[in-house]
Enzyme design. Sequence first.
Site, PDB file in Angstrom:
ATOM      1  N   GLY A  14       0.820  -1.225   0.000  1.00 44.57           N
ATOM      2  CA  GLY A  14       0.000   0.000   0.000  1.00 44.57           C
ATOM      3  C   GLY A  14       0.843   1.260   0.000  1.00 44.57           C
ATOM      4  O   GLY A  14       2.076   1.213  -0.042  1.00 44.57           O
ATOM      5  N   ARG A 118      -4.931   3.119  19.124  1.00 43.31           N
ATOM      6  CA  ARG A 118      -4.473   4.419  19.645  1.00 43.31           C
ATOM      7  C   ARG A 118      -5.074   4.776  20.999  1.00 43.31           C
ATOM      8  O   ARG A 118      -4.546   5.613  21.712  1.00 43.31           O
ATOM      9  CB  ARG A 118      -4.757   5.531  18.626  1.00 43.31           C
ATOM     10  CG  ARG A 118      -3.831   5.455  17.449  1.00 43.31           C
ATOM     11  CD  ARG A 118      -3.957   6.677  16.556  1.00 43.31           C
ATOM     12  NE  ARG A 118      -3.285   6.432  15.285  1.00 43.31           N
ATOM     13  CZ  ARG A 118      -3.670   6.949  14.132  1.00 43.31           C
ATOM     14  NH1 ARG A 118      -4.727   7.742  14.071  1.00 43.31           N
ATOM     15  NH2 ARG A 118      -3.009   6.675  13.026  1.00 43.31           N
ATOM     16  N   CYS A 158      -1.808  11.450  11.128  1.00 38.40           N
ATOM     17  CA  CYS A 158      -1.006  12.418  10.365  1.00 38.40           C
ATOM     18  C   CYS A 158      -1.490  13.856  10.552  1.00 38.40           C
ATOM     19  O   CYS A 158      -0.689  14.794  10.527  1.00 38.40           O
ATOM     20  CB  CYS A 158      -1.034  12.053   8.886  1.00 38.40           C
ATOM     21  SG  CYS A 158      -2.671  11.696   8.251  1.00 38.40           S
ATOM     22  N   GLN A 184      -5.670  18.887   4.044  1.00 41.08           N
ATOM     23  CA  GLN A 184      -4.954  17.613   4.009  1.00 41.08           C
ATOM     24  C   GLN A 184      -4.778  17.048   2.596  1.00 41.08           C
ATOM     25  O   GLN A 184      -5.699  17.044   1.769  1.00 41.08           O
ATOM     26  CB  GLN A 184      -5.692  16.599   4.897  1.00 41.08           C
ATOM     27  CG  GLN A 184      -5.760  17.091   6.337  1.00 41.08           C
ATOM     28  CD  GLN A 184      -6.206  16.043   7.345  1.00 41.08           C
ATOM     29  OE1 GLN A 184      -6.622  16.394   8.423  1.00 41.08           O
ATOM     30  NE2 GLN A 184      -6.109  14.764   7.008  1.00 41.08           N
ATOM     31  N   LYS A 213     -10.168  12.557  15.640  1.00 41.81           N
ATOM     32  CA  LYS A 213      -8.760  12.214  15.896  1.00 41.81           C
ATOM     33  C   LYS A 213      -7.943  13.487  16.121  1.00 41.81           C
ATOM     34  O   LYS A 213      -7.101  13.554  17.018  1.00 41.81           O
ATOM     35  CB  LYS A 213      -8.164  11.462  14.704  1.00 41.81           C
ATOM     36  CG  LYS A 213      -8.710  10.063  14.514  1.00 41.81           C
ATOM     37  CD  LYS A 213      -8.122   9.446  13.253  1.00 41.81           C
ATOM     38  CE  LYS A 213      -8.864   8.176  12.891  1.00 41.81           C
ATOM     39  NZ  LYS A 213      -8.590   7.722  11.529  1.00 41.81           N
ATOM     40  N   ARG A 244     -10.087  18.096   2.721  1.00 42.31           N
ATOM     41  CA  ARG A 244      -9.203  17.480   1.714  1.00 42.31           C
ATOM     42  C   ARG A 244      -8.958  18.499   0.601  1.00 42.31           C
ATOM     43  O   ARG A 244      -9.920  19.079   0.073  1.00 42.31           O
ATOM     44  CB  ARG A 244      -9.873  16.220   1.151  1.00 42.31           C
ATOM     45  CG  ARG A 244      -8.984  15.408   0.285  1.00 42.31           C
ATOM     46  CD  ARG A 244      -7.901  14.662   1.045  1.00 42.31           C
ATOM     47  NE  ARG A 244      -8.433  13.499   1.756  1.00 42.31           N
ATOM     48  CZ  ARG A 244      -7.744  12.850   2.694  1.00 42.31           C
ATOM     49  NH1 ARG A 244      -6.520  13.222   3.027  1.00 42.31           N
ATOM     50  NH2 ARG A 244      -8.281  11.824   3.316  1.00 42.31           N
ATOM     51  N   HIS A 251       0.296  18.089   4.851  1.00 39.70           N
ATOM     52  CA  HIS A 251      -0.890  18.576   5.556  1.00 39.70           C
ATOM     53  C   HIS A 251      -0.555  19.939   6.166  1.00 39.70           C
ATOM     54  O   HIS A 251       0.410  20.063   6.927  1.00 39.70           O
ATOM     55  CB  HIS A 251      -1.279  17.622   6.694  1.00 39.70           C
ATOM     56  CG  HIS A 251      -1.880  16.319   6.250  1.00 39.70           C
ATOM     57  ND1 HIS A 251      -2.164  16.006   4.940  1.00 39.70           N
ATOM     58  CD2 HIS A 251      -2.285  15.247   6.990  1.00 39.70           C
ATOM     59  CE1 HIS A 251      -2.697  14.793   4.887  1.00 39.70           C
ATOM     60  NE2 HIS A 251      -2.782  14.314   6.107  1.00 39.70           N
ATOM     61  N   THR A 337       2.854  11.535   4.817  1.00 41.87           N
ATOM     62  CA  THR A 337       3.209  10.107   4.742  1.00 41.87           C
ATOM     63  C   THR A 337       4.617   9.844   5.281  1.00 41.87           C
ATOM     64  O   THR A 337       4.966   8.695   5.512  1.00 41.87           O
ATOM     65  CB  THR A 337       3.090   9.510   3.306  1.00 41.87           C
ATOM     66  OG1 THR A 337       4.007  10.181   2.460  1.00 41.87           O
ATOM     67  CG2 THR A 337       1.688   9.612   2.783  1.00 41.87           C
TER      68      THR A 337
HETATM   69  N1  LIG Z   1      -1.824   7.219   3.653  1.00 42.46           N
HETATM   70  C1  LIG Z   1      -1.542   7.862   4.787  1.00 42.46           C
HETATM   71  O1  LIG Z   1      -0.961   8.950   4.805  1.00 42.46           O
HETATM   72  C2  LIG Z   1      -1.921   7.277   6.111  1.00 42.46           C
HETATM   73  C3  LIG Z   1      -1.565   7.975   7.247  1.00 42.46           C
HETATM   74  C4  LIG Z   1      -1.846   7.435   8.488  1.00 42.46           C
HETATM   75  C5  LIG Z   1      -2.492   6.221   8.577  1.00 42.46           C
HETATM   76  N2  LIG Z   1      -2.862   5.547   7.461  1.00 42.46           N
HETATM   77  C6  LIG Z   1      -3.497   4.236   7.653  1.00 42.46           C
HETATM   78  O2  LIG Z   1      -2.564   3.222   7.270  1.00 42.46           O
HETATM   79  C7  LIG Z   1      -3.246   2.102   6.716  1.00 42.46           C
HETATM   80  C8  LIG Z   1      -2.717   1.854   5.323  1.00 42.46           C
HETATM   81  O3  LIG Z   1      -2.983   3.002   4.536  1.00 42.46           O
HETATM   82  P1  LIG Z   1      -2.569   3.085   3.009  1.00 42.46           P
HETATM   83  O4  LIG Z   1      -2.887   4.458   2.591  1.00 42.46           O
HETATM   84  O5  LIG Z   1      -1.187   2.581   2.813  1.00 42.46           O
HETATM   85  O6  LIG Z   1      -3.613   2.022   2.370  1.00 42.46           O
HETATM   86  P2  LIG Z   1      -3.532   1.247   0.979  1.00 42.46           P
HETATM   87  O7  LIG Z   1      -2.647   1.958   0.028  1.00 42.46           O
HETATM   88  O8  LIG Z   1      -4.925   0.965   0.593  1.00 42.46           O
HETATM   89  O9  LIG Z   1      -2.789  -0.161   1.378  1.00 42.46           O
HETATM   90  C9  LIG Z   1      -3.411  -1.106   2.149  1.00 42.46           C
HETATM   91  C10 LIG Z   1      -2.500  -2.316   2.419  1.00 42.46           C
HETATM   92  O10 LIG Z   1      -3.245  -3.255   3.213  1.00 42.46           O
HETATM   93  C11 LIG Z   1      -3.346  -4.507   2.524  1.00 42.46           C
HETATM   94  N3  LIG Z   1      -4.669  -5.086   2.745  1.00 42.46           N
HETATM   95  C12 LIG Z   1      -5.856  -4.614   2.294  1.00 42.46           C
HETATM   96  N4  LIG Z   1      -6.858  -5.450   2.686  1.00 42.46           N
HETATM   97  C13 LIG Z   1      -6.276  -6.466   3.390  1.00 42.46           C
HETATM   98  C14 LIG Z   1      -6.760  -7.632   4.035  1.00 42.46           C
HETATM   99  N5  LIG Z   1      -8.059  -7.924   4.039  1.00 42.46           N
HETATM  100  N6  LIG Z   1      -5.869  -8.441   4.655  1.00 42.46           N
HETATM  101  C15 LIG Z   1      -4.554  -8.141   4.673  1.00 42.46           C
HETATM  102  N7  LIG Z   1      -4.022  -7.040   4.069  1.00 42.46           N
HETATM  103  C16 LIG Z   1      -4.880  -6.217   3.426  1.00 42.46           C
HETATM  104  C17 LIG Z   1      -3.132  -4.174   1.065  1.00 42.46           C
HETATM  105  O11 LIG Z   1      -2.659  -5.330   0.394  1.00 42.46           O
HETATM  106  P3  LIG Z   1      -3.014  -5.632  -1.174  1.00 42.46           P
HETATM  107  O12 LIG Z   1      -2.103  -4.745  -1.969  1.00 42.46           O
HETATM  108  O13 LIG Z   1      -2.687  -7.059  -1.337  1.00 42.46           O
HETATM  109  O14 LIG Z   1      -4.456  -5.306  -1.366  1.00 42.46           O
HETATM  110  C18 LIG Z   1      -2.076  -3.077   1.165  1.00 42.46           C
HETATM  111  O15 LIG Z   1      -0.798  -3.659   1.389  1.00 42.46           O
HETATM  112  C19 LIG Z   1      -4.731   2.444   6.730  1.00 42.46           C
HETATM  113  O16 LIG Z   1      -5.311   1.868   7.884  1.00 42.46           O
HETATM  114  C20 LIG Z   1      -4.734   3.977   6.816  1.00 42.46           C
HETATM  115  O17 LIG Z   1      -5.890   4.430   7.466  1.00 42.46           O
HETATM  116  C21 LIG Z   1      -2.583   6.040   6.207  1.00 42.46           C
END
Ligand SMILES: NC(=O)c1ccc[n+]([C@@H]2O[C@H](COP(=O)([O-])OP(=O)(O)OC[C@H]3O[C@@H](n4cnc5c(N)ncnc54)[C@H](OP(=O)(O)O)[C@@H]3O)[C@@H](O)[C@H]2O)c1
Length: 364
Positions: A14, A118, A158, A184, A213, A244, A251, A337
């Site tokens: 991801g 958290r 974030c 954001q 949050k 957004r 952000h 990020t």
């Molecule tokens: N983006 C940010 O700036 C940010 C900041 C703080 C927190 N977060 C949090 O961090 C987490 C990841 O965010 P992201 O933006 O990186 O999301 P993302 O791009 O959608 O990536 C999600 C990851 O989780 C995996 N995944 C999805 N469904 C799954 C399942 N059922 N079982 C196991 N693995 C699964 C995906 O694997 P596949 O590729 O195989 O589908 C991928 O590796 C989220 O909870 C988000 O809320 C994000």
Amino acid sequence: MEQKLRVGILGATGMVGQRFISLLEDHPWFEVVTVAASPRSAGKTYEEAVGGRWKMTTPMPEGVKKLKVLNVNEVEKVAATVDFVFSAVDMTKDEIKAIEEEYAKTETPVVSNNSAHRWTPDVPMVVPEINSEHFAVIEDQKKRLGTTRGFIAVKPNCSIQSYAPCLAAWREYEATEVVATTYQAISGAGKTFKDWPEMVENIIPYIGGEEEKSEQEPLRVLGKVENGKIKKADLPKITCQCIRVPVLNGHTAAVFINFAKKPTKEELIEKLVNYRGYPQEENLPSAPKQFIRYLGEENRPQVALDVEYENGMGISIGRLREDSIYDYKFVGLSHNTVRGAAGGAVLCAEALTAKGYIKAKIPQ
Ligand SMILES: NC(=O)c1ccc[n+]([C@@H]2O[C@H](COP(=O)([O-])OP(=O)(O)OC[C@H]3O[C@@H](n4cnc5c(N)ncnc54)[C@H](OP(=O)(O)O)[C@@H]3O)[C@@H](O)[C@H]2O)c1
């Protein structure tokens, strides 16, 4: 460190997972040996699983391309390969809570980017410059989990990183009220403009769950350890709107603030630029030399000019001035990020390693 610690990334394919992969390339203490994602990706090489989804501006590190992706849900199998894991999976909150505990119970420390734990009272939520002493609750958490080295530590959302560091730097002036609006970036939703064309030239005045949050998490970070739990601070009262905006990374927060003990503008700036914490004292590998900088120009901080400050690990503050209703107002910027997600978690892991909470599983 003679031998690097072996790291696994849960959710490696991801947006945040990719950021971990990039930040950990050539890391002096940690080496990515395992990548895990959903069953959809399991069995493929990392390069195949990510395919056209690589969202970083730097190329995919050679060292991970051929790693075979494991299934996050095969906990024992993943845990057997690593000393600790970073968690950035996108699953339901209950699923993440359960699976992160499962990993901890295999004696694998989990440093999580997710929000699920958290507010678990004995899970520390840390910005290492502000509250690394909160890691002390890990001892109580390990008793609850029945582990000797497995635990969960998390980093906050974030959105708070563009203003919460100021509240820490200004603690002695006793902020009473904070009104913040955050602007954001779309990468906070795991998106680029290619995946989210509706965001081009657009603003969306809603980000699910983000306002709560942004209002509550700073209070936990500013709280204290009491009887093996984190007790959140009572003040300041914080109210937020989270919006957004069509920005890829970064952000911004526009903030109004009242203090019980109103300082001068010079005192506030002095406290910001001299603020140092555990990562600076210990010279941790990802620590920004200067955590918070103050920009005197009227038109700073700007996303385009300032988001990469200190490799995305520093906070830029500007436009601090007296206000006609509140005591002061200012604008803050952080990289969502990097400091706000993967970079903040890497710094937590470095602090946990320096404090002896993360060690190699088998003495090397
Ligand atoms: N983006 C940010 O700036 C940010 C900041 C703080 C927190 N977060 C949090 O961090 C987490 C990841 O965010 P992201 O933006 O990186 O999301 P993302 O791009 O959608 O990536 C999600 C990851 O989780 C995996 N995944 C999805 N469904 C799954 C399942 N059922 N079982 C196991 N693995 C699964 C995906 O694997 P596949 O590729 O195989 O589908 C991928 O590796 C989220 O909870 C988000 O809320 C994000």
